[in-house]
Motif scaffolding. Sequence first.
Motif, PDB file in Angstrom:
ATOM      1  N   LEU A 228     158.823 -17.672  50.838  1.00 18.94           N
ATOM      2  CA  LEU A 228     157.490 -17.305  50.342  1.00 18.94           C
ATOM      3  C   LEU A 228     157.381 -17.649  48.863  1.00 18.94           C
ATOM      4  CD1 LEU A 228     154.774 -15.876  50.857  1.00 18.94           C
ATOM      5  CD2 LEU A 228     155.903 -13.735  50.251  1.00 18.94           C
ATOM      6  N   PRO A 229     156.406 -18.484  48.470  1.00 12.65           N
ATOM      7  CA  PRO A 229     156.236 -18.825  47.051  1.00 12.65           C
ATOM      8  C   PRO A 229     155.949 -17.590  46.204  1.00 12.65           C
ATOM      9  CG  PRO A 229     154.947 -20.294  48.458  1.00 12.65           C
ATOM     10  CD  PRO A 229     155.427 -19.172  49.327  1.00 12.65           C
ATOM     11  N   ASN A 243     147.772 -21.231  55.344  1.00 12.34           N
ATOM     12  CA  ASN A 243     148.047 -21.767  56.675  1.00 12.34           C
ATOM     13  C   ASN A 243     148.878 -20.797  57.502  1.00 12.34           C
ATOM     14  OD1 ASN A 243     148.272 -23.952  58.711  1.00 12.34           O
ATOM     15  ND2 ASN A 243     150.409 -24.013  58.067  1.00 12.34           N
ATOM     16  N   MET A 244     149.909 -20.219  56.899  1.00 14.77           N
ATOM     17  CA  MET A 244     150.768 -19.295  57.630  1.00 14.77           C
ATOM     18  C   MET A 244     150.053 -17.972  57.925  1.00 14.77           C
ATOM     19  SD  MET A 244     153.475 -20.740  58.542  1.00 14.77           S
ATOM     20  CE  MET A 244     154.131 -22.378  58.268  1.00 14.77           C
ATOM     21  N   LEU A 245     149.237 -17.508  56.988  1.00 15.66           N
ATOM     22  CA  LEU A 245     148.444 -16.300  57.258  1.00 15.66           C
ATOM     23  C   LEU A 245     147.500 -16.517  58.439  1.00 15.66           C
ATOM     24  CD1 LEU A 245     147.354 -14.874  53.770  1.00 15.66           C
ATOM     25  CD2 LEU A 245     148.852 -13.796  55.460  1.00 15.66           C
ATOM     26  N   PRO A 266     156.707 -10.416  55.720  1.00 15.72           N
ATOM     27  CA  PRO A 266     156.544 -10.145  54.283  1.00 15.72           C
ATOM     28  C   PRO A 266     155.306 -10.816  53.691  1.00 15.72           C
ATOM     29  CG  PRO A 266     158.387 -11.656  54.677  1.00 15.72           C
ATOM     30  CD  PRO A 266     157.985 -11.101  56.002  1.00 15.72           C
ATOM     31  N   LEU A 267     154.962 -11.984  54.209  1.00 14.13           N
ATOM     32  CA  LEU A 267     153.775 -12.689  53.722  1.00 14.13           C
ATOM     33  C   LEU A 267     152.513 -11.883  54.036  1.00 14.13           C
ATOM     34  CD1 LEU A 267     153.158 -16.482  54.015  1.00 14.13           C
ATOM     35  CD2 LEU A 267     151.379 -14.914  54.723  1.00 14.13           C
ATOM     36  N   GLU A 268     152.415 -11.400  55.263  1.00 12.90           N
ATOM     37  CA  GLU A 268     151.243 -10.609  55.663  1.00 12.90           C
ATOM     38  C   GLU A 268     151.176  -9.295  54.894  1.00 12.90           C
ATOM     39  OE1 GLU A 268     151.963 -10.386  59.819  1.00 12.90           O
ATOM     40  OE2 GLU A 268     150.882 -12.248  60.283  1.00 12.90           O
ATOM     41  N   GLN A 269     152.326  -8.713  54.613  1.00 15.37           N
ATOM     42  CA  GLN A 269     152.346  -7.470  53.839  1.00 15.37           C
ATOM     43  C   GLN A 269     151.887  -7.703  52.402  1.00 15.37           C
ATOM     44  OE1 GLN A 269     156.445  -6.289  54.372  1.00 15.37           O
ATOM     45  NE2 GLN A 269     155.989  -5.048  56.196  1.00 15.37           N
ATOM     46  N   HIS A 273     145.976  -6.940  51.182  1.00 13.17           N
ATOM     47  CA  HIS A 273     144.789  -6.479  50.455  1.00 13.17           C
ATOM     48  C   HIS A 273     143.686  -7.538  50.408  1.00 13.17           C
ATOM     49  CE1 HIS A 273     147.034  -8.790  47.487  1.00 13.17           C
ATOM     50  NE2 HIS A 273     145.975  -8.804  46.688  1.00 13.17           N
ATOM     51  N   LEU A 274     144.048  -8.801  50.657  1.00 13.77           N
ATOM     52  CA  LEU A 274     143.045  -9.872  50.637  1.00 13.77           C
ATOM     53  C   LEU A 274     142.442 -10.150  52.017  1.00 13.77           C
ATOM     54  CD1 LEU A 274     144.751 -12.512  48.284  1.00 13.77           C
ATOM     55  CD2 LEU A 274     143.031 -10.794  47.688  1.00 13.77           C
TER      56      LEU A 274
END
Length: 290
Positions: A228-229, A243-245, A266-269, A273-274
Motif C-alpha cells: 500500500l503506497p 483501482n483496488m478499492l 488495510p487499504l479499505e480500512q 472515511h472517503l
Amino acid sequence: MMSPHRMPDKTGEALRAQRFTMLEDIAKELAGEVIFPTCFDIILRLRKLLNDPDASMASIAAGVSVEPLISAKLLQLANSAAFNAEGNRVTDLKTAITRLGLNAVRTAAMTIVMTQMLRAKGMSGFTELTRTLWEHTVRTAAAARIIAGSVPRMNPEEAMLAGLVHDLGAFYMLYRATQYDELRDRPDTIKYLMVQWHESIGVSLLNALGVPEVIVEATVDHDHLRPLPNPVRSLGDVLYIANMLSGGHFEWLMQDKDSGQEHLIPLEQKYAHLLPDIEALADEMRGSFG
C-alpha cells in the motif's frame, strides 16, 4: 440443425488460432492507425482542440457543439450538484465549458464515447462483462478523483481521467472481439485474453491516442498487487488505490478467485472515511452518463 450457410464453430487448436489472430490484428493496428467505432473519432477530433493552448472557449464550444450528445451531456453535467452548488443553471456551451474546466470536459467526452461504444452493434454477447467492466471503471474514476482531492498538489480531474481510461485496453479488446464470429459468442475466452493482455494493450492504445504521458504511466501495472503506497506520492499511487478499492481485476474478471482479497483489508480500512464521497460521485456519474 446447422444452417447450410453457416461455417462450423472453431474449437481446440482452431479456436486458439483465432484468439492469436485477434491479438496479432490488434498489434498491427496499434502499430499503425488505430481504428475505433465511429464514435471514437469524436475523441480524436476533440483531443487536438482541447489540447491547443491557443484555442478560445468560443472555438472549443463551437467544436463541441457539432456533437449533439456531448453538448447535451456537458450542459447536464455543468448543472449538476457537483459543479453547480449555488443552483445557477447555464444554458450555453461556452459557459458550461468554462464552469467545468478543460480537464472535466476531456473526461466527460471520453466517458460519453465509451458508453456509446459499449452499446455498439455486436456487443450484446458481452452484456454482463461490459456492464461489470463499466461499473468498475466508473467507481475507479470516482475513487481516483476523491483520493486525489485529499492529497496535496494532486490534480483531481487528471486523476479522474486516469481512472476512466485505466482499463481502456479491456474495452478495446471487447470491441475487437466482436469482429470474430467464434469469439463473439465466447465471453469466457475473452475474459482470459483480457486478463493476460489488457494492461499492455491499454498502454499502447493510450499512447496511440495521444493521452498525456503522466496518465499513461499511471496505468502501468495497475492490477499488480504491491504494498500500500504510504504516503501517496504519484498519480500511479492514486490510481492503484482507486483501482483496488473498486475491486481491481479480482472483482470484474476473476470473481471465482479469492487471491489478493486479504491484501485489500488495510487499504479499505485506511480509506473508509472517503467511501461515502466516492459512492456519491459514482452515483452522480452513473446518472450523468448512463
